[in-house]
Design a protein around this motif. Structure first.
Motif, mmCIF file in Angstrom:
data_model
loop_
_atom_site.group_PDB
_atom_site.id
_atom_site.type_symbol
_atom_site.label_atom_id
_atom_site.label_comp_id
_atom_site.label_asym_id
_atom_site.label_seq_id
_atom_site.Cartn_x
_atom_site.Cartn_y
_atom_site.Cartn_z
ATOM 1 N N ARG A 1 -32.714 -27.838 54.912
ATOM 2 C CA ARG A 1 -33.878 -27.009 55.279
ATOM 3 C C ARG A 1 -34.248 -26.090 54.113
ATOM 4 O O ARG A 1 -35.425 -25.906 53.815
ATOM 5 N N VAL A 2 -33.238 -25.510 53.474
ATOM 6 C CA VAL A 2 -33.525 -24.628 52.330
ATOM 7 C C VAL A 2 -34.171 -25.423 51.197
ATOM 8 O O VAL A 2 -35.099 -24.953 50.535
ATOM 9 N N SER B 1 -38.507 -21.865 50.554
ATOM 10 C CA SER B 1 -37.400 -20.973 50.253
ATOM 11 C C SER B 1 -37.329 -20.670 48.765
ATOM 12 O O SER B 1 -37.328 -21.591 47.947
ATOM 13 N N PRO B 2 -37.254 -19.383 48.412
ATOM 14 C CA PRO B 2 -37.142 -19.053 46.985
ATOM 15 C C PRO B 2 -35.774 -19.443 46.427
ATOM 16 O O PRO B 2 -35.582 -19.428 45.221
ATOM 17 N N LYS B 3 -34.822 -19.770 47.276
ATOM 18 C CA LYS B 3 -33.471 -20.070 46.797
ATOM 19 C C LYS B 3 -33.168 -21.555 46.757
ATOM 20 O O LYS B 3 -32.025 -21.960 46.622
ATOM 21 N N ALA B 4 -34.206 -22.379 46.902
ATOM 22 C CA ALA B 4 -33.991 -23.816 46.880
ATOM 23 C C ALA B 4 -33.268 -24.230 45.595
ATOM 24 O O ALA B 4 -32.420 -25.120 45.598
ATOM 25 N N PRO C 1 -38.335 -5.153 57.904
ATOM 26 C CA PRO C 1 -37.933 -6.331 57.125
ATOM 27 C C PRO C 1 -38.844 -7.539 57.384
ATOM 28 O O PRO C 1 -38.756 -8.523 56.662
ATOM 29 N N LYS C 2 -39.677 -7.463 58.385
ATOM 30 C CA LYS C 2 -40.726 -8.448 58.651
ATOM 31 C C LYS C 2 -40.237 -9.803 59.111
ATOM 32 O O LYS C 2 -40.819 -10.409 59.988
ATOM 33 N N ASN C 3 -39.176 -10.309 58.508
ATOM 34 C CA ASN C 3 -38.817 -11.689 58.724
ATOM 35 C C ASN C 3 -37.364 -11.838 58.308
ATOM 36 O O ASN C 3 -37.000 -11.463 57.212
ATOM 37 N N LEU C 4 -36.523 -12.377 59.198
ATOM 38 C CA LEU C 4 -35.110 -12.506 58.823
ATOM 39 C C LEU C 4 -34.673 -13.963 58.731
ATOM 40 O O LEU C 4 -33.488 -14.260 58.806
ATOM 41 N N ASP C 5 -35.620 -14.852 58.565
ATOM 42 C CA ASP C 5 -35.264 -16.253 58.355
ATOM 43 C C ASP C 5 -34.418 -16.327 57.083
ATOM 44 O O ASP C 5 -34.901 -16.006 56.005
ATOM 45 N N PRO C 6 -33.134 -16.764 57.217
ATOM 46 C CA PRO C 6 -32.261 -16.715 56.028
ATOM 47 C C PRO C 6 -32.857 -17.443 54.827
ATOM 48 O O PRO C 6 -32.718 -16.975 53.698
ATOM 49 N N ALA C 7 -33.545 -18.536 55.060
ATOM 50 C CA ALA C 7 -34.053 -19.341 53.940
ATOM 51 C C ALA C 7 -35.032 -18.566 53.076
ATOM 52 O O ALA C 7 -35.147 -18.825 51.888
#
Lengths: 309, 528, 295
Positions: free
Chosen positions: B119-120, B127-130, B41-47
């Motif tokens: 932060r998001v 973040s793609p969900k901004a 998964p490489k990266n689990l930063d929720p943002a």
């Protein structure tokens, strides 16, 4: 001799620059947009642009290349698009695993190839020779990815002898199937070269002389033919290792071996350009170093080479 | 058709099985469950979470104000112990749960949620969900750098948070259940910097354990989780890209759960022991062929698009998917608000009808030339596409299958540089809005998810009205109207809804596969 | 103890040329097999059924079966998961493999030989630059590089050919350059030069014809490699695209069925192996017969 080695090492510099230039030029005309992948489905154009700017991908190509080169000199290969981790750190994890696999494969390949080649040479034109020659031709003809599937079917699914894929630390049962898959074509090549090398030395004058002097066939072989044949064989092992590394990526992918090849393949799939670029460069450096080593070895064995160069 | 109906009955019966297990025995604590991912998964930063391999792990490690129930049927309170909404639907007040802690042992507070949301929104986070928070008052000013904080997110007291929206938004609660908005502690984010994604500290039932790059990732039970520690000591996710290898490893008991690939379906389905251990999830996926409405000839002719749908042999497709899908007759999958079995249009395979429609569209002898259908480069999908290809050739529409790397493909979809494309939608939140808003709202043409470039002011108005309404009955009526437009205009040709089926070892208890690719392991236990 | 036959024993009077080739039984068998496969590929539409014909249900007696169907008289090599005949798909895949193998190797020879001729004949700065470029190209992992290129250009027949030529020309260039260096120093070339013959005349009248033997051998020896790389690219989805069947993508499609329908990935792999084997055996025999010292 020392100056020969030094010159060969200096020649690495233009080769390295050439390698980075070619791969850089190739990758940056890739149509896939890595930024788009990072942003994921449903990202707004503004988000995409800001990520692109953040990563410096909106700068002209030559600026990016020079920047890359100057950072590479100090061992900074940038951060992976995907993990955002230092690529050098990631390479430190994956490269040893590829070294493990290629060494294991080369050991199996050398052992098989050299012994089969010798048997064939000593028994020239007998049925073992023909069998070994035919086998070598077959070994070279398997598509590696298909052979891998068939070995998995046989050893993992049918016989339950070996795990079909995975990694648990290196030299254990997990390494056997990928190493054997790599070794099968390699040992075919080695068997052929060994056979010819031994046959050639057997034709040399001093061998004929010792035969004429009445030395037993086995002694002739062990004392005279073998040591002389070993010279071309050793260098061939080096070249074989270089060749084997060129094809290791697909084997790592099929056997889920978490080495450099799988890392490069994943990077290609996910358009992780810095990671792909770094791994192809490391592959090329590997092969260059092996070639250099073989060259130097040649120079040591045969002084004419170093003087001519 | 008979086989198909039989399958449905079996499916529904099987759906009830996990529930029956739960009541059976007293759960045991301990043990490590071994599951798999297709790659690191490489990266689990929720943002920044976006990829499938990340979302599969995410809800086990991460937690926000709300979470989806394991079976995807409802949105549950998580870090929010309670909440209230003002009558106009604009002001949302959240009471943070006492005893909800981050993995570093610190109590989660309202300030943490504010920090997380800002932060998001911060462009530097990438973040793609901004976009999902832009409706909050003051969010745009913050994004543009005109404000230090988002004025619409207020700390009432240490444990109470108040969020003011610009416009009422019915699915807001469901949106807050997104893992992208999971709470993160500021001190840890700042300590780890760029490496936070690899060392995530969050508030989910499991915390991050050992992570061997490209090899495996273990998540360990979080002892202080507010809802009790998980029964399992840990879940180990092995990264195995090949579905066939996963099944081999399952057979060798080196994996406890594995998706059943087509080649092995009969074997598990006909096995009396493993048939019981098949986990079924009617997913919220809808697969469809997106038609770029700005391109001739498919974009300008509704009849042509309808003819395509009538030509498709969906029964053959369902057989080739071994019954692990249902035919999509409209956009919405069953299980969502406003889904109505009787309201959708039924398209049987009808070649004559298709040919009549072709003639009406002016293409009685077929459409000259051939057309690329772009799609991701997934083996099993290409095979299905070959059925559609053969079907369409029968009415004189020649398509080329053009599989692409995912990045290239998304880029083509967003930029409109395609004529026909296979696509799917799995909603970010379990609400009809998760389909209609991205796919059909004209403001989302391009990167927003309106790939067909559908532009209908009437539908736009209905979508916005439904988004802003808090009255479910009104929303259902509106969505039925939207669906009627959808069926009339057919900007997307609906194909199938997936049924996800995996198999688990006999000792795996209380496991429910998720309809949104995010299985939760908190209540799973091992009987061994 | 002098063996009067010693000389004869150690330097066998080996037949060379066409005669040797014709007497080489494995090589002739391989040639025969290749001829059969080429004919099959040419007449594929007459021999094979429609490789795209889908059959999702088949009634045998009272039973309704779903694919993949096992090998039978109806499907010699069995069927795939859509009921398509694998025998027919293999034949069309074979066609693709042969076409790609011959085109790629032919183009590689043209490009490689031209560069090799220039490099070897003119020498000096040009030679150094070209040789350094080949040095660099030869250290790249071939398949990975080819995949990257097809990823850049989008997979398909022409890009596969382009990628494979791009990674394969350096080998040929070096081979031809070596040959040119040898011929350049032969008396007749020197003589022609001293008579004031033009470069192009010397190159194409004297040097190229003398390289033809090497070119032909290298062409035939390189075909199996080109076939294998195409199959490798297609296996990983970076090669020939559906619905055009390729042996590599057939194996990839059948990969999942290896335990439940082994004929599916099995037969395409066997045909591919035999095809490559025949070319290898024939190539070796060519070298043996015309250039015994090369082995």
């Amino acid at each position: 001799m020392a100056s020969f080695i030094l010159r060969r090492i200096l020649m690495l510099i233009p080769i390295l620059i050439g390698i980075t230039f070619i791969i850089f030029a190739l990758l940056y005309i890739l149509p896939g947009d890595p930024v788009r992948l990072i942003a994921g489905p449903g990202a707004t154009p503004e988000t995409i642009e800001s990520i692109r700017h953040e990563m410096g991908l909106d700068r002209p190509l030559h600026t990016q290349y020079l920047d890359y080169l100057s950072k590479m000199v100090v061992g900074d290969l940038g951060r992976s698009y995907q993990t955002r981790r230092q690529i050098t750190e990631e390479l430190a994890v994956v490269v040893p695993k590829t070294v493990q696999l290629s060494l294991a494969a080369e050991i199996i390949s050398s052992f098989l190839g050299i012994s089969l080649g010798m048997i064939a040479a000593v028994r020239q034109n007998s049925w073992p020779d023909r069998l070994i020659t035919a086998l070598a031709a077959l070994q070279l003809s398997f598509p590696a990815f298909w052979l891998a599937l068939m070995l998995q079917l046989l050893f993992a699914v049918k016989l339950h002898l070996l795990p079909s894929s995975g990694y648990e630390g290196g030299f254990d049962k997990f390494i056997l199937l990928p190493a054997i898959t790599l070794a099968i074509p390699s040992s075919g090549i080695l068997a052929r070269i060994t056979r010819v090398a031994v046959l050639d030395t057997l034709r040399e004058d001093y061998i004929r002389t010792s035969r004429a002097k009445g030395l037993r066939e086995r002694l002739v072989f062990l004392r005279h033919a073998l040591p002389n044949a070993l010279i071309p064989i050793t260098t061939t092992i080096g070249l074989d290792l270089a060749r084997l590394i060129g094809g290791i990526a697909i084997i790592e992918v099929i056997f889920s071996w978490p080495g450099l090849g799988k890392y490069a393949f994943d990077a290609l799939v996910f358009r992780d350009l810095p990671a792909l670029q770094a791994s192809v460069i490391v592959f090329a450096i590997f092969v260059t170093l092996i070639n250099l080593f073989v060259d130097i070895l040649y120079g040591l064995i045969d002084p004419r080479v170093s003087r001519a160069a | 058709m008979k086989l198909y109906k039989l399958l449905i009955v079996v499916l529904l019966a099987a759906l009830l099985v996990p529930a029956a297990y739960a009541a059976d025995a007293e759960p045991k604590t301990g043990g490590v469950l071994i599951s798999s991912l297709s790659s690191d998964p490489k990266n689990l930063d929720p943002a920044t979470i976006a990829a499938w391999d990340q979302t599969v792990i995410a809800p086990n490690v991460l937690e926000g104000l709300f979470r989806m129930s394991p079976d995807g049927s409802e949105v549950e309170n998580a870090l929010a112990e309670d909440y209230s909404v003002s009558d106009d639907g604009l002001v949302w007040t959240f009471m943070i749960r006492e005893g909800a802690k981050f993995h570093n042992g610190r109590q989660v507070t309202a300030a943490d949620i504010k920090y997380t949301f800002e932060r998001v929104l911060n462009p530097e986070t990438k973040s793609p969900k901004a976009g999902s928070l832009l409706n909050v008052v003051g969010a745009q000013a913050f994004v543009d750098g005109d404000a230090e904080e988002v004025t619409g997110i207020k700390l009432v007291d240490e444990m109470t948070l108040e969020i003011t929206l610009q416009e009422a938004l019915a699915p807001f609660k469901a949106m807050l259940a997104s893992v992208n908005l999971a709470a993160v502690p500021q001190e840890e984010v700042e300590e780890w910097g760029e490496d936070f994604g690899f060392n995530v500290v969050a508030a989910g039932p499991f915390k991050l354990g050992e992570w061997n790059v490209n090899q495996d990732l273990t998540i360990d039970a979080f002892e202080e989780y507010w809802n009790g520690r998980p029964y399992l000591d840990a879940v180990k996710f092995r990264f195995i890209g090949d579905e066939n290898t996963r099944i081999t490893e399952f057979d060798a008991q080196n994996l406890d759960i594995a998706w059943v690939p087509p080649a092995h379906w009969d074997r598990f389905f006909n096995d009396p022991v493993f048939n019981e251990k098949l986990g079924w999830a009617h997913t919220f996926h809808t697969d469809f062929i997106a038609v770029n409405l700005e391109k001739e000839p498919f974009g300008s002719s509704t009849d042509l698009r309808k003819a395509m749908r009538y030509a498709l042999d969906m029964d053959a497709v369902i057989i080739s998917l071994q019954g692990r899908a249902t035919i999509a007759q409209g956009m919405l999958p069953a299980g969502l608000l406003a889904y109505d079995e009787d309201a959708v249009l039924y398209y049987p395979r009808d070649i004559n009808m298709a040919k009549d429609l072709m003639a009406t569209a002016g293409y009685a002898d077929g459409v000259p030339g051939d057309f690329d259908v772009i799609m991701p480069n997934w083996g099993n999908l290409i095979v299905i596409m070959e059925i559609y290809q053969a079907n369409l050739a029968e009415i004189g529409i020649n398509i080329n299958i053009n599989p692409m790397d995912f990045g290239t493909y998304l880029e083509a979809m967003d930029s409109g540089n395609y004529e026909l494309a296979w696509m799917y939608r799995v909603p970010d939140y379990a609400d009809p809005d998760g389909f209609y808003y991205p796919l059909m709202f004209s403001g989302n043409i391009g990167g927003g998810g309106n790939w067909a470039r559908y532009n209908n002011p009437e539908v736009d108005a209905e979508i916005q009205k439904a988004r802003a309404s808090t009255d479910d009955a009104e929303r259902v009526t509106l969505y039925h109207e939207i669906e009627t437009h959808f069926v009339e205009d057919l900007p997307y040709i609906p194909l199938t809804h997936n049924i996800y089926v995996d198999v688990s070892q006999t000792y795996v208890m209380n496991y429910v596969p998720s309809p949104v690719d995010a299985s939760q392991y908190q209540k799973v236990w091992l009987d061994k | 103890m002098t063996d009067p036959n010693a000389t004869q024993h150690f330097v066998p009077q080996k037949a060379v040329g066409w005669q040797a080739l014709i007497r080489n039984i494995p090589a002739m068998l391989s040639l025969g097999f290749i001829v059969v496969l080429v004919l099959v590929a040419i007449f594929a539409p007459l021999i094979a059924r429609d490789p795209k014909a889908i059959e999702m249900r088949r009634t045998v007696g009272n039973e309704v079966l779903n694919p993949p169907f096992s090998p039978s008289m109806q499907n010699l090599f069995g069927s795939d998961q859509l009921g398509r005949d694998i025998f027919s798909r293999v034949i069309f895949g074979l066609r693709t493999s042969l076409i790609v193998g011959i085109i790629v190797r032919g183009l590689t020879m043209v490009v490689g030989a031209l560069i090799g001729l220039i490099s070897g004949y003119f020498g000096g700065f040009v030679d150094i630059i070209i040789m350094r470029i080949t040095d660099i190209m030869l250290v790249f992992p071939v398949l990975l590089l080819a995949m990257t290129i097809t990823a850049i250009l989008g997979p398909g027949l022409s890009t596969v050919c382009f990628a494979l030529v791009l990674v394969a020309w350096p080998d040929v260039a070096r081979l031809i350059r070596g040959q040119v260096l040898f011929i350049k120093n032969q008396t007749y070339v020197k003589a022609a030069k001293s008579c004031g013959a033009k470069n192009s005349r010397i190159l194409f009248r004297h040097i190229l014809p003398n390289c033809l033997g090497v070119i032909i051998v290298a062409f035939s020896m390189g075909i199996p490699g080109a076939i294998m790389y195409e199959a490798g690219l297609s296996f990983f989805g970076y090669g020939i695209q559906p619905p055009m069947p390729s042996l590599g993508s057939l194996i990839a499609d059948g990969r999942g069925y290896i335990t439940t329908a082994p004929w599916y990935p099995g037969f395409p792999g066997i045909v591919l192996t035999l095809l490559v084997l025949s070319f290898n055996v024939l190539g070796d025999a060519l070298v043996d017969s015309f250039d015994p010292r090369a082995r």
